[in-house]
Design a protein around this motif. Structure first.
Motif, PDB file in Angstrom:
ATOM      1  N   ALA A 120      47.210  39.272  38.948  1.00 23.47           N
ATOM      2  CA  ALA A 120      47.947  40.530  39.348  1.00 23.47           C
ATOM      3  C   ALA A 120      47.226  41.661  39.270  1.00 23.47           C
ATOM      4  N   LEU A 121      46.177  41.639  38.736  1.00 19.67           N
ATOM      5  CA  LEU A 121      45.484  42.998  38.614  1.00 19.67           C
ATOM      6  C   LEU A 121      43.791  42.992  38.950  1.00 19.67           C
ATOM      7  N   ALA A 122      43.336  41.816  39.034  1.00 16.90           N
ATOM      8  CA  ALA A 122      41.733  41.783  39.118  1.00 16.90           C
ATOM      9  C   ALA A 122      41.483  40.870  40.213  1.00 16.90           C
ATOM     10  N   GLY A 123      42.498  40.392  41.178  1.00 21.49           N
ATOM     11  CA  GLY A 123      42.053  39.645  42.461  1.00 21.49           C
ATOM     12  C   GLY A 123      41.336  40.195  43.326  1.00 21.49           C
ATOM     13  N   ASP A 124      41.118  41.587  43.380  1.00 16.22           N
ATOM     14  CA  ASP A 124      40.264  42.094  44.293  1.00 16.22           C
ATOM     15  C   ASP A 124      38.933  42.648  43.776  1.00 16.22           C
ATOM     16  N   LEU A 125      38.881  42.279  42.669  1.00 16.12           N
ATOM     17  CA  LEU A 125      37.543  42.852  41.889  1.00 16.12           C
ATOM     18  C   LEU A 125      36.308  41.789  42.083  1.00 16.12           C
ATOM     19  N   ALA A 126      35.152  42.525  42.064  1.00 15.21           N
ATOM     20  CA  ALA A 126      34.020  41.590  42.159  1.00 15.21           C
ATOM     21  C   ALA A 126      33.962  40.571  40.937  1.00 15.21           C
ATOM     22  N   ASN A 127      33.648  39.350  41.374  1.00 17.37           N
ATOM     23  CA  ASN A 127      33.417  38.118  40.519  1.00 17.37           C
ATOM     24  C   ASN A 127      34.864  37.749  39.796  1.00 17.37           C
ATOM     25  N   TYR A 128      35.940  37.969  40.428  1.00 18.57           N
ATOM     26  CA  TYR A 128      37.161  37.443  40.123  1.00 18.57           C
ATOM     27  C   TYR A 128      37.164  35.877  40.240  1.00 18.57           C
ATOM     28  N   GLU A 129      36.646  35.223  41.246  1.00 13.19           N
ATOM     29  CA  GLU A 129      36.880  33.943  41.532  1.00 13.19           C
ATOM     30  C   GLU A 129      35.864  33.201  40.358  1.00 13.19           C
ATOM     31  N   GLU A 130      34.746  33.943  40.149  1.00 15.67           N
ATOM     32  CA  GLU A 130      33.855  33.248  39.156  1.00 15.67           C
ATOM     33  C   GLU A 130      34.394  33.338  37.964  1.00 15.67           C
ATOM     34  N   ALA A 131      35.128  34.646  37.536  1.00 11.24           N
ATOM     35  CA  ALA A 131      35.932  34.615  36.251  1.00 11.24           C
ATOM     36  C   ALA A 131      36.926  33.496  36.118  1.00 11.24           C
ATOM     37  N   VAL A 132      37.661  33.119  36.984  1.00  9.19           N
ATOM     38  CA  VAL A 132      38.626  32.124  37.020  1.00  9.19           C
ATOM     39  C   VAL A 132      38.275  31.114  36.709  1.00  9.19           C
ATOM     40  N   ARG A 133      36.944  30.641  37.550  1.00  9.87           N
ATOM     41  CA  ARG A 133      36.215  29.306  37.422  1.00  9.87           C
ATOM     42  C   ARG A 133      35.759  28.990  36.195  1.00  9.87           C
ATOM     43  N   MET A 134      35.232  30.262  35.369  1.00  6.31           N
ATOM     44  CA  MET A 134      34.601  30.199  34.005  1.00  6.31           C
ATOM     45  C   MET A 134      35.872  30.055  32.958  1.00  6.31           C
ATOM     46  N   LEU A 135      36.715  30.783  33.085  1.00  6.51           N
ATOM     47  CA  LEU A 135      38.065  30.566  32.507  1.00  6.51           C
ATOM     48  C   LEU A 135      38.439  29.159  32.131  1.00  6.51           C
ATOM     49  N   PHE A 136      38.923  28.548  33.360  1.00 11.12           N
ATOM     50  CA  PHE A 136      39.262  27.161  33.505  1.00 11.12           C
ATOM     51  C   PHE A 136      38.246  25.988  33.057  1.00 11.12           C
ATOM     52  N   ALA A 137      36.900  26.397  33.062  1.00  9.93           N
ATOM     53  CA  ALA A 137      35.754  25.814  32.522  1.00  9.93           C
ATOM     54  C   ALA A 137      35.542  25.789  31.208  1.00  9.93           C
ATOM     55  N   ASP A 157      34.070  28.285  29.774  1.00  2.16           N
ATOM     56  CA  ASP A 157      32.635  28.893  29.558  1.00  2.16           C
ATOM     57  C   ASP A 157      32.931  30.304  29.184  1.00  2.16           C
ATOM     58  N   ARG A 158      32.804  30.380  27.953  1.00  2.00           N
ATOM     59  CA  ARG A 158      33.395  32.095  27.339  1.00  2.00           C
ATOM     60  C   ARG A 158      32.128  32.845  27.969  1.00  2.00           C
ATOM     61  N   THR A 159      30.845  32.465  27.896  1.00  2.00           N
ATOM     62  CA  THR A 159      29.672  33.192  28.211  1.00  2.00           C
ATOM     63  C   THR A 159      29.747  33.622  29.731  1.00  2.00           C
ATOM     64  N   GLY A 160      29.995  32.777  30.575  1.00  2.00           N
ATOM     65  CA  GLY A 160      30.440  32.673  31.751  1.00  2.00           C
ATOM     66  C   GLY A 160      31.417  33.769  32.390  1.00  2.00           C
ATOM     67  N   PHE A 161      32.537  33.604  31.457  1.00  2.27           N
ATOM     68  CA  PHE A 161      33.595  34.555  31.894  1.00  2.27           C
ATOM     69  C   PHE A 161      33.330  35.870  31.379  1.00  2.27           C
ATOM     70  N   ALA A 162      32.623  36.141  30.192  1.00  5.84           N
ATOM     71  CA  ALA A 162      32.298  37.597  29.863  1.00  5.84           C
ATOM     72  C   ALA A 162      31.223  38.038  30.843  1.00  5.84           C
ATOM     73  N   ALA A 163      30.430  37.305  31.364  1.00  6.51           N
ATOM     74  CA  ALA A 163      29.339  37.806  32.393  1.00  6.51           C
ATOM     75  C   ALA A 163      30.062  38.221  33.967  1.00  6.51           C
ATOM     76  N   ALA A 164      31.099  37.425  34.211  1.00  6.67           N
ATOM     77  CA  ALA A 164      31.772  37.592  35.107  1.00  6.67           C
ATOM     78  C   ALA A 164      32.689  38.964  35.349  1.00  6.67           C
ATOM     79  N   THR A 165      33.159  39.366  34.188  1.00  3.91           N
ATOM     80  CA  THR A 165      34.004  40.362  33.991  1.00  3.91           C
ATOM     81  C   THR A 165      33.449  41.634  33.497  1.00  3.91           C
ATOM     82  N   VAL A 166      32.016  41.706  33.355  1.00  4.83           N
ATOM     83  CA  VAL A 166      31.360  42.804  32.839  1.00  4.83           C
ATOM     84  C   VAL A 166      31.542  44.039  33.466  1.00  4.83           C
ATOM     85  N   ASP A 167      31.676  43.988  34.803  1.00  3.18           N
ATOM     86  CA  ASP A 167      31.705  45.144  35.651  1.00  3.18           C
ATOM     87  C   ASP A 167      33.250  45.773  35.870  1.00  3.18           C
TER      88      ASP A 167
END
Length: 188
Positions: free
Chosen positions: A134-151, A153-163
């Protein structure tokens, strides 16, 4: 219920509905678009903001009264429903201490305890995903954050959402937090 209110991608309030309503009403009265989310489910929450703040607060839902209990074991909240089993299952259940109902309750309780961690992780993933979509779909690394969430991968999720904007990033990370504790079993 705990909720978070956003004007665009800016967090304007977080807490119980009665705690965020003032900020939500002020923002909407100022012409801002506001979205409020239930932090446990990720679903959008709607408030009736007509009138003044006190009127809007009075319209907040209160806990539903306990439904009147029918026959059965009212203190336990037992509800009678139909269960269809094969004759050999009924025979086995009939031979269990306490009878069929007690044996079924014990099996369900054991299954619920066993699945508690994975179920909690799955619900947290789904809630974080709904919120992020709903809120981050157009942000940079959104797709990567979703992949890391379902994988898982806490570290990958944090890196994808850092910006991401701070309030949005912190809310997404907080909602995803229970999913890191227990990783759901892989699909077979």
């Amino acid at each position: 219920m705990q909720c978070a209110a956003f004007s665009g991608q800016r967090l304007i309030a977080e807490g119980r509905p009665q705690d965020v309503l003032d900020a939500v009403k002020a923002a909407t009265d100022a012409g801002e678009g506001v979205l409020v989310f239930d932090l446990a489910s990720g679903h959008a929450v709607e408030f009736d903001l007509r009138g003044d703040l006190e009127t809007a607060l009075a319209r907040l839902p209160v806990a539903a009264p306990e439904p009147k209990k029918g026959p059965g074991r009212p203190r336990l909240g037992v509800t009678a429903r139909e269960v269809t089993l094969l004759p050999r299952h009924w025979d086995w259940l009939a031979g269990q201490p306490g009878g069929a109902s007690a044996a079924l309750r014990k099996m369900v309780e054991a299954a619920m305890r066993e699945a508690e961690g994975p179920d909690r992780a799955r619900r947290a993933q789904e809630a974080a995903y709904r919120f992020m979509t709903a809120l981050a779909g157009d942000l940079a690394n959104y797709e990567e954050a979703v992949r890391m969430l379902f994988a898982g991968d806490r570290t990958g999720f944090a890196a994808a959402t850092v910006d991401w904007p701070q309030g949005l990033r912190d809310t997404a990370r907080g909602m995803a937090e229970p999913s890191w504790a227990v990783r759901p079993p892989e699909a077979v």
